[in-house]
Each structure stands twice: as C-alpha cells, then as structure tokens.
Write a protein that holds these residues in place. Structure first.
Motif, PDB file in Angstrom:
ATOM      1  N   SER A 175       0.822  -1.212   0.000  1.00 12.47           N
ATOM      2  CA  SER A 175       0.000   0.000   0.000  1.00 12.47           C
ATOM      3  C   SER A 175       0.858   1.266   0.000  1.00 12.47           C
ATOM      4  CB  SER A 175      -0.924   0.013   1.228  1.00 12.47           C
ATOM      5  OG  SER A 175      -0.181  -0.103   2.431  1.00 12.47           O
ATOM      6  N   GLU A 186       6.934   5.603  -7.097  1.00 13.74           N
ATOM      7  CA  GLU A 186       6.221   4.336  -6.937  1.00 13.74           C
ATOM      8  C   GLU A 186       6.786   3.498  -5.804  1.00 13.74           C
ATOM      9  OE1 GLU A 186       5.749   2.071 -10.473  1.00 13.74           O
ATOM     10  OE2 GLU A 186       4.352   3.495 -11.389  1.00 13.74           O
ATOM     11  N   ARG A 243      -0.630  -3.965 -10.573  1.00 11.54           N
ATOM     12  CA  ARG A 243      -0.065  -3.149  -9.502  1.00 11.54           C
ATOM     13  C   ARG A 243      -0.959  -1.982  -9.096  1.00 11.54           C
ATOM     14  NH1 ARG A 243       2.559   0.764  -7.305  1.00 11.54           N
ATOM     15  NH2 ARG A 243       4.453   0.456  -6.096  1.00 11.54           N
ATOM     16  N   SER A 244      -1.459  -1.210 -10.063  1.00  2.00           N
ATOM     17  CA  SER A 244      -2.248  -0.028  -9.709  1.00  2.00           C
ATOM     18  C   SER A 244      -3.553  -0.416  -9.015  1.00  2.00           C
ATOM     19  CB  SER A 244      -2.544   0.812 -10.950  1.00  2.00           C
ATOM     20  OG  SER A 244      -3.281   0.057 -11.889  1.00  2.00           O
ATOM     21  N   TRP A 247      -2.753  -1.744  -5.522  1.00  2.00           N
ATOM     22  CA  TRP A 247      -2.455  -0.638  -4.616  1.00  2.00           C
ATOM     23  C   TRP A 247      -3.749  -0.024  -4.079  1.00  2.00           C
ATOM     24  CZ3 TRP A 247      -3.473   4.606  -4.392  1.00  2.00           C
ATOM     25  CH2 TRP A 247      -2.710   5.356  -3.486  1.00  2.00           C
ATOM     26  N   ASN A 251      -5.246  -0.248  -0.090  1.00  2.00           N
ATOM     27  CA  ASN A 251      -5.477   0.983   0.649  1.00  2.00           C
ATOM     28  C   ASN A 251      -6.935   1.162   1.085  1.00  2.00           C
ATOM     29  OD1 ASN A 251      -3.110   2.991   1.044  1.00  2.00           O
ATOM     30  ND2 ASN A 251      -2.756   2.120  -0.997  1.00  2.00           N
TER      31      ASN A 251
END
Length: 268
Positions: A175, A186, A243-244, A247, A251
């Motif tokens: 996160s 990043e 990945r995005s 993430w 979160n």
C-alpha cells in the motif's frame, strides 16, 4: 506543483537517505544518528518536531496505540520502545509498568521526555542495550538499512526475557510508499529504506529464532491476533492483481487495517 516546503523536505530526505543506503555497516553505526539530526536541522517543520510541540493528550493516534498495548501491560512488565521518537507513547505506558525504556537514535527528538519509571536511551540504531519482557516498535523497521534489519532483530531477540514478546508495526509495501515519496514515486526513496510485507518480515523473525509469530489487527474498538497464514494468503491474492489496482485495494480502509504489518513474535 509541489508545495515548496514539501519539495525542500523531499530533496533533503532523498539526499540523506541515499547516503545511508550507500554506506558501509561501520559507517552506519554513526550515520543513523547524524543523518536524522541533519534532517531535523534542515527541515525544522518535520512532522516529528511538530508533534513534539503538541500536548501528549491531544496527539492523534496515541490513545489508540495505548489501547492496543494495554492488554500486554501489567505492573511486572519491563517495556522497551525502539524508535520511540519524542517518547510520547512511552511516557503514557511508563506509569503502568515496572520500568519503561525509550530508545531512539535522535537526542533532539527525545529531549525533554520525562515520566515515572522512564529511562531514555540513545542508540546507534541497531543495538538494544536493555533487557525487557515486551519490546514495541511502531514505524521503525522500514527506517533500517536492509542489511541491518536482521542484526537489529538478533539484538531484539537477545534483549527479551524468555517468553517475552516483540510487537512490531510497520507499513506494508503493497500500500506504499509511505514516506516522503508518497504521491511522487512508486517506491520509497526517503528514509523508508525498505518497506516489507507480512510474509517477508515474519520470515526474518523466524530466522533469528522467534518460536511463534502471529498477526494482529484492530478494527474500530475490536482487536485480536490472527493466524499469520490468513493474512499472508490475503496478501498473496492482492499481490496477484495488477499493480495499480492492487495498490488501490490494499489501501481500502478495512483491508489496510488487516494488511498493515502488525506482528507479535514470542521468544521461547
């Protein structure tokens, strides 16, 4: 456009962190203290210094952290907090235990700390020069050079009495980043020299001899230990996502509470 104060903080911290990343083990015995002192001189509005000027009772998050620790505290507890910062939490804990040690690399940020049963200890960042039944760290492991993390854990293990516990809270890399780099890079480039996952850090704990490692979670006023396998399985599933997207998922408030690295390791 980045706020000028944040830009200055970012540039100063990145430069200092690079010096720490590229240093030798011998150099780091002195660099942890000197570079943090330099950061506080160059960035006098740093969050740690701002918090230091606030009354302890008004500090956001402190009551919750104290409630997290309360079940582990009793009049026979010898408590040590590594990376104690301004010692606000240690000062809250101290009246409830036999002895409390606040350990940090910065004399500046610890200056003025005082409470019954409290000893303030200046450290080189790796050594743990006390004996304790409960050692706690919050937002510390990520500040260690990766080559020093295991050495510090060896010292934590040695500092614990048999049956003692190390309670470690550190942000999850999935996160992150969680340092001054957040929203810019990043990966962490500042004084978060390495951010970990639960699986990685639990592996380090076991490698130095901890007999039992459990995960911990607190959601609102409910807190409990969890089987580590449950948390690492969830971590694995999130890690499979792009990945995005991963993430963003990591979160989400409830998942963040579960996935943030909060491990309790017990010395046999």
């Amino acid at each position: 456009m980045m706020d000028p104060k944040r830009a200055h903080h970012y540039n100063v911290e990145i430069g200092l962190a690079d010096r720490l990343r590229n240093s030798s083990r011998a150099e780091r015995k002195y660099l942890y203290s000197s570079l943090y002192e330099e950061l506080f001189r160059e960035v006098p509005y740093h969050a740690l210094l701002v918090l230091k000027d606030q009354e302890t009772v008004k500090r956001t998050g402190l009551p919750e952290l104290f409630e997290v620790l309360r079940p582990f505290l009793n009049p026979d507890t010898v408590y040590a907090e590594i990376g104690a910062g301004d010692c606000a939490l240690t000062m809250l804990v101290a009246p409830h235990v036999r002895r409390a040690y606040a350990i940090d690399v910065s004399e500046t940020v610890m200056r003025g700390a005082s409470a019954p049963n409290l000893d303030v200890v200046l450290s080189d960042g790796i050594s743990i020069p006390v004996k304790a039944t409960l050692i706690f760290s919050n937002q510390l492991m990520e500040h260690l050079h990766p080559d020093d993390a295991r050495d510090q854990l060896v010292n934590v293990f040695a500092a614990l009495e048999p049956g003692g516990k190390y309670f470690c809270i550190t942000p999850n890399r999935m996160s992150g980043p969680h340092d001054v780099s957040r929203g810019i890079d990043e990966v962490a480039r500042g004084f978060h020299l390495r951010e970990y996952t639960n699986r990685e850090l639990a592996g380090l704990f076991r490698s130095v001899g901890f007999a039992r490692v459990q995960a911990f979670a607190r959601i609102r006023n409910f807190q409990t230990t969890l089987p580590l396998g449950v948390v690492t399985a969830l971590e694995t599933v999130v890690g499979w996502l792009p990945r995005s997207f991963g993430w963003r998922v990591s979160n989400l408030p409830i998942l963040r509470r579960i996935l943030d690295v909060q491990l309790i390791a017990t010395r046999g």
